[in-house]
Each structure stands twice: as structure tokens, then as C-alpha cells.
Scaffold this active site. Structure first.
Site, PDB file in Angstrom:
ATOM      1  N   TYR A   1      13.967  -9.170 -24.616  1.00 26.36           N
ATOM      2  CA  TYR A   1      14.096 -10.625 -24.529  1.00 26.36           C
ATOM      3  C   TYR A   1      15.554 -11.007 -24.712  1.00 26.36           C
ATOM      4  O   TYR A   1      16.226 -10.507 -25.619  1.00 26.36           O
ATOM      5  CB  TYR A   1      13.264 -11.298 -25.631  1.00 26.36           C
ATOM      6  CG  TYR A   1      13.516 -12.782 -25.745  1.00 26.36           C
ATOM      7  CD1 TYR A   1      12.741 -13.697 -25.038  1.00 26.36           C
ATOM      8  CD2 TYR A   1      14.550 -13.276 -26.542  1.00 26.36           C
ATOM      9  CE1 TYR A   1      12.988 -15.060 -25.107  1.00 26.36           C
ATOM     10  CE2 TYR A   1      14.808 -14.634 -26.621  1.00 26.36           C
ATOM     11  CZ  TYR A   1      14.028 -15.522 -25.901  1.00 26.36           C
ATOM     12  OH  TYR A   1      14.286 -16.869 -25.977  1.00 26.36           O
TER      13      TYR A   1
ATOM     14  N   GLU B   1      16.352 -18.419 -20.602  1.00 30.95           N
ATOM     15  CA  GLU B   1      15.694 -17.200 -21.078  1.00 30.95           C
ATOM     16  C   GLU B   1      15.554 -16.181 -19.967  1.00 30.95           C
ATOM     17  O   GLU B   1      15.299 -16.541 -18.816  1.00 30.95           O
ATOM     18  CB  GLU B   1      14.264 -17.523 -21.540  1.00 30.95           C
ATOM     19  CG  GLU B   1      14.157 -18.100 -22.913  1.00 30.95           C
ATOM     20  CD  GLU B   1      12.688 -18.303 -23.305  1.00 30.95           C
ATOM     21  OE1 GLU B   1      12.419 -18.319 -24.503  1.00 30.95           O
ATOM     22  OE2 GLU B   1      11.830 -18.447 -22.429  1.00 30.95           O
TER      23      GLU B   1
END
Ligand code: ADP
Ligand code: MG
Length: 392
Positions: free
Chosen positions: A109, A196
């Protein structure tokens, strides 16, 4: 303002982030053709909507043939997509992205937000993928953070430090560092609120690739980025929120049954809080701004009442710049114009409050007046509950 995954990938690609190639399709036949065009044994069909958690909701599907791709696309396009972020009604899917299916070794991530105390912050985790919210909630120490200097961007040593902590070394760490510097540069250049890459994957072949991308821009910066208007997809946005913005009203729809009309964002937040404390649920956040004119109140009423869940409306106005008698007259005129059919509670405070209350009391309308926030909250919660009961 949110944009689609395929658009977010276009932006990140400009900053040298290795994103997966993909083909945007609008129909099942286009998806079928896209599979063939990619020419890979495996592909993923991905719903393009302004909500995350698509994988969990069945909006990201691996397919092994053009026929299967077509069938999957038909299914996704025909049904509302329900994900943990859409609410129970789900959202319609109008566009799909078709990408090659990859052999994933590990999912990471990488993301950025603006932290109130630190400024822009880059976050990274070796536990990327669809369970990242759970990782953040249960094991926050697994989310690594680096604050970013808005002028200098993410410095190479910061990127390397994160990459090493994620378990990379050598050339791979340099590659991951470049991805982080790229997304950080995109965030600063385009005034992001949220960006993201989840997941950033390492494939079994050893490549580092951004499989998913999410971007939210800061609406306040729209005047300096033409790209916002170019990338905006209003069909994904709440119709009433768009209409409110056109009238300089800040409106956000919520799930409760008490419509709120308040001047000032702080008072609007306080009003929502006290409604909750009194046992009610706000149907919206609405800041009508400084000049509470008849036109504004009327428009605000129309927007609030367009939500069929609204069973009562609370007007909470502080007359600082605007006078309470002017507000009261605006409310009376607006109620006359729109034929209000739910109970209305009004709490006025500030300049000319006495004259304002008299106008409401003498209007001949069933307007419930309240003194103070607590009384207003108690009265609106009771009114909404009684009206809700009457309906069911
Ligand atoms: P969302 O975050 O909205 O659920 P993602 O694009 O992140 O959507 O996809 C969800 C999951 O699907 C990923 O975490 C990954 O495991 C898998 N996935 C996505 N794209 C691919 C791909 N091209 N090849 C293989 N698996 C994929
Ligand atoms: Mg994702």
C-alpha cells in the site's frame, strides 16, 4: 472531487509511476474486444465508479477468455455495484477498465493524505490489498509514515527508508522509492486531498506495478487546475450536491431523517452533533453561508426536501452579519412558496432576534420556534419521530 481509476493512472503515469496498461470500455462487446486486443491469457474487468472496495463487491473480476470477459461485463453493467463504500443501494456502473491479469507475489500500500498537524504525509505498508482498512484499524503500527515538505517533495532518503522498511533492497528499493516520489510529486502538483496506490504489487516476475489508483482533488484548488474540469464525471456525483454547489450552498447528503439548514460550517457541525445527542439522525449537512436571503432559503428547502427520507426540518441561524428579522421573513416567504409538508423547527439567535421571532409567530404558519440549541434539538427530534411514526 474524485476521479476514476483509469484517470488516476493517467496522472500517475506522467510522474513515472509504472501503471498497468488498460482499455476503457462502455459495453460488454467493447470489453470482449478489449480482452482480444490485450492478447493476454488472463485479464481483469474492473468497474469504474467513484467508490473503493470494488473487489469486495464483485466489481473486479479475473477472466480467462473473451467470452467470459463479455459475460462478466454484462453482469457488472446490469447491476448496481454495492461495496463497503457505496451504501446499501449501490451505484450504477457505466464504464469498465480491462487490464492484463498479473501473477501477484505480494501487495503493498502507498498513499498520501494531508495531516492537520504534519502537512502532506506519505503512508506505506507491506500489508496492502483489499483489507487495508482493517490493517489500519487493528495494527496501525504496520502503516509507516513520512511527512513531506511541500516545496521539496519526498526526498530520496525518505523514500529509501520506507522502501527498506517494506522489505525491499538494492535496485528494487530504488524502484519503489521512485514510485513514492512520483505519487508525492503528483499529489503536490495537482493539490490532492487523497492519493492511493492500493495495491502496489510485486509480480512473480519481479516487476513493480501500480494495479489500482485512487485520487481525490481539493475542490478549493479547481481554479488553478483545468484538469479538474476535464476529468470530472458529474454522473458519479450526488445530483443535489451539484445543484447546491451551483447556488453556493455546501450540502452533503447523509442517512438520517432530520433536514438541517444552518449558517456557518461550525454551527452546522454543532447542530448535527446536538441532534445526535438528542437521539436523532441528521439527513444532511447544509451551510447556507452568510447572506441568508429568501432565494437561498427557498433553494435550500428544495434541496433538503428532495430527499424523501426527510421527516422534519430544523433551521438554526445565528444573525451576526445577517439580521434575524430578514432571515425570518425569508423563511416565511420560502415556506409559502414551496408548500412545506413536514414540521419545521426554527431557532434564531443574534441581531434583531425579537423582531425575527415575532415575524415567525405572526406568520399564521405552524412553525415551531425554539430558544437555544438544546431546545431546538429536542423539538426537532420529537417532531421527526412523530412524523416518521405517522408515515409508517
Ligand atoms: P478495489 O481496491 O476497488 O477493490 P483493486 O483494483 O485494488 O480494486 O482490485 C482488488 C484486488 O483485485 C487487488 O487487491 C488484487 O488482488 C486484485 N487485482 C486487481 N487487478 C488485478 C490484476 N490486473 N491482476 C490480478 N489481480 C488483480
Ligand atoms: Mg484497490
Amino acid at each position: 472531487m474524485k476521479i476514476h481509476e483509469y484517470q488516476a493512472k493517467e496522472i500517475l503515469a506522467q510522474f513515472n509511476v509504472p501503471v498497468q496498461k488498460g482499455i476503457v470500455a462502455h459495453t460488454a462487446s467493447e470489453v470482449e474486444a478489449a480482452f482480444t486486443e490485450l492478447g493476454e491469457p488472463l485479464a481483469v474487468v474492473k468497474a469504474q465508479v467513484h467508490a473503493g472496495g470494488r473487489g469486495k463487491g464483485g466489481g473486479v473480476k479475473l477472466v480467462k477468455s473473451a467470452t467470459e470477459a463479455k459475460e462478466v461485463a454484462e453482469r457488472i453493467l446490469a447491476n448496481a455495484l454495492i461495496t463497503p463504500q457505496t451504501g446499501p443501494e449501490g451505484v450504477p456502473v457505466k464504464k469498465l477498465l480491462v487490464c492484463p491479469g498479473l501473477d501477484i507475489a505480494k501487495e503493498y500500500y502507498v498513499g498520501l493524505v494531508v495531516d492537520r498537524t504534519l502537512g502532506p504525509v506519505l503512508m506505506a505498508s507491506s500489508e496492502g490489498g483489499v483489507e487495508i482498512e482493517e490493517v489500519a484499524a487493528k495494527t496501525p503500527e504496520k502503516i509507516l509514515k513520512e511527512p513531506i515538505d511541500p516545496q521539496a517533495g519526498l526526498l530520496p532518503f525518505q523514500g529509501r527508508r520506507l522502501a527498506y522498511k517494506l522489505g525491499f533492497s538494492g535496485k528494487k528499493a530504488e524502484e519503489v522509492c521512485r514510485v513514492m516520489q512520483g505519487i508525492a510529486a503528483a499529489f503536490l502538483k495537482y493539490d490532492g486531498c487523497l492519493m492511493e496506490i492500493n495495491p502496489l504489487v510485486e509480480t512473480k516476475q519481479g516487476d513493480i506495478i501500480a494495479l489500482d489508483a485512487k485520487i481525490e482533488f481539493d475542490d478549493n484548488a479547481s481554479f488553478r487546475h483545468s484538469i479538474y474540469a476535464e476529468m470530472r464525471d458529474t454522473t458519479e456525483e450526488n445530483e443535489m450536491e451539484i445543484r447546491a454547489a451551483q447556488h453556493q450552498l455546501s450540502y452533503i447528503k447523509l442517512d438520517g431523517n432530520i433536514g438541517c439548514m444552518v449558517n456557518g460550517a461550525g454551527l452546522a457541525m454543532g447542530t448535527m452533533d446536538i441532534i445526535k445527542y438528542a437521539g436523532g439522525e441528521p439527513a444532511n449537512f447544509l451551510d447556507v453561508g452568510g447572506g441568508v436571503s429568501r432565494e437561498r432559503v427557498t433553494e435550500a428547502f428544495k434541496i433538503v426536501l428532495s430527499d424523501p427520507k426527510v421527516k422534519a426540518v430544523l433551521i438554526n441561524i445565528f444573525g451576526g452579519i445577517v439580521r434575524c428579522d430578514v432571515v425570518a421573513q425569508g423563511v416565511v416567504d420560502a415556506v409559502n412558496e414551496i408548500h412545506l409538508n413536514v414540521p419545521l423547527v426554527v431557532r434564531l439567535e443574534g441581531t434583531n432576534v425579537k423582531e425575527g421571532r415575532e415575524i415567525l409567530d405572526n406568520s399564521g404558519m405552524t412553525i415551531i420556534t425554539a430558544n437555544g440549541m438544546q431546545e431546538a434539538a429536542d423539538k426537532i427530534v420529537a417532531a421527526a419521530a412523530a412524523n416518521q411514526k405517522g408515515d409508517s
